[in-house]
Design a protein around this motif. Structure first.
Motif, short mmCIF file in Angstrom:
data_model
loop_
_atom_site.label_atom_id
_atom_site.label_comp_id
_atom_site.label_asym_id
_atom_site.label_seq_id
_atom_site.Cartn_x
_atom_site.Cartn_y
_atom_site.Cartn_z
N GLY A 116 73.10 128.89 47.25
CA GLY A 116 71.82 128.21 47.17
C GLY A 116 71.02 128.42 48.44
N THR A 138 76.86 122.09 42.37
CA THR A 138 76.31 123.08 41.45
C THR A 138 77.45 123.64 40.63
OG1 THR A 138 74.89 125.04 41.26
CG2 THR A 138 76.50 125.02 43.06
N ARG A 164 71.65 118.14 42.64
CA ARG A 164 72.38 118.85 41.58
C ARG A 164 71.56 120.04 41.12
NH1 ARG A 164 72.25 113.39 40.48
NH2 ARG A 164 70.67 113.62 38.83
N SER A 165 72.23 121.18 40.98
CA SER A 165 71.52 122.37 40.54
C SER A 165 72.42 123.21 39.64
CB SER A 165 71.06 123.21 41.75
OG SER A 165 72.19 123.66 42.49
N LEU A 166 71.78 124.05 38.86
CA LEU A 166 72.48 125.05 38.05
C LEU A 166 71.79 126.38 38.28
CD1 LEU A 166 72.94 123.02 34.74
CD2 LEU A 166 74.77 123.85 36.22
N VAL A 225 70.03 118.09 36.46
CA VAL A 225 69.69 118.69 37.74
C VAL A 225 68.60 117.85 38.40
CG1 VAL A 225 70.33 121.02 37.02
CG2 VAL A 225 67.99 120.23 36.66
#
Length: 249
Positions: free
Chosen positions: A52, A115, A167-169, A246
């Motif tokens: 990221g 993630t 939070r990420s994808l 996310v």
């Protein structure tokens, strides 16, 4: 009912996510009786931005969430001496959803980001799974890169991800939700009436947890609509933001 509640607390009875198994199982991480493919954790290092924006070091979490996986997560976090490395989640198999919730709470308590992704360790190239596992087991750090998770991010992955402060994808990732079922690791069968009662109890616990983490509890309604053995649902990226799976950049 008190007996049932005791079993819930001890993690004997749990809701398990139905998902595809990894094609090749790793050796057990523990001693006699330890299940194969149990989730392991290790520190990885990559190029700038590997995990990221501004991120080059992370904790890889890969495998099936088992009844004792939270202990290994706590152990590796305690070894980081205050460094808040993000968790990169790669889960597969019939994961214990109750433990996934516990690990999500641990992430939130520690103030960590999360993630999803598959950590590809450079030293594992061309090596059999058992040899690669032996490299990862001590906990790293290992030079690596992050690729898209395969299998996709499942409900156990989402429950863990929910605990992340941010939070990420990754672009191109897939979130697939499938049904859940009651499993008892000490006995082969669970009575139908007990199964129905526990499914409802756990469902309410998951709704409360997701609400506390800032994720829409509607996720549990989607899972319930699928039912055990039902057709999995692929969630479009628009739903990731709508349900707050996310967080905003």
């Amino acid at each position: 009912m008190s007996f049932i509640r005791t079993m819930i607390v001890n993690g004997v009875l749990a809701l398990v996510a139905a998902t595809a198994a990894q094609a090749q199982q790793r050796p057990p991480i523990g001693l006699y009786g330890s299940p194969p493919d149990a989730m392991i954790f290790y520190v990885a290092h990559g190029a700038a931005g590997a995990c990221g924006p501004g991120c080059s070091d992370w904790i890889a979490a890969e495998g099936t969430v088992q009844w004792d996986s939270y202990k290994r997560l706590i152990a590796i976090l305690d070894r980081q001496a205050g460094h808040k490395l993000p968790l990169v989640i790669h889960s597969w198999g019939g994961s214990n959803l109750n433990v996934a919730v516990s690990m999500g709470r641990i992430l939130r308590d520690r103030g960590l980001d999360a993630t999803a992704g598959a950590t590809e360790v450079e030293a594992c190239a061309g090596k059999p799974e058992a040899d690669c596992f032996a490299l990862k087991r001590p906990g790293g750090p290992l030079d690596a890169k992050v690729s898209l998770p395969d299998p996709a991010c499942d409900f156990a992955c989402v429950l863990m991800l929910a605990g992340g402060v941010h939070r990420s994808l990754p672009q191109g990732a897939t979130v697939v939700l499938a049904g859940r079922s009651i499993r008892n690791r000490r006995a082969p069968n669970v009575a139908p009436e007990q199964r129905e009662s526990l499914t409802a109890i756990f469902g309410e616990q998951y709704r409360k947890y997701l609400h506390e983490m800032g994720v829409e509890p509607e996720l549990v309604d989607i899972i319930d609509a699928i039912g055990e053995g039902g057709r999995p649902v692929v969630m479009p990226p628009s739903d990731w933001a709508r349900l707050h799976i996310v967080t905003s950049p």
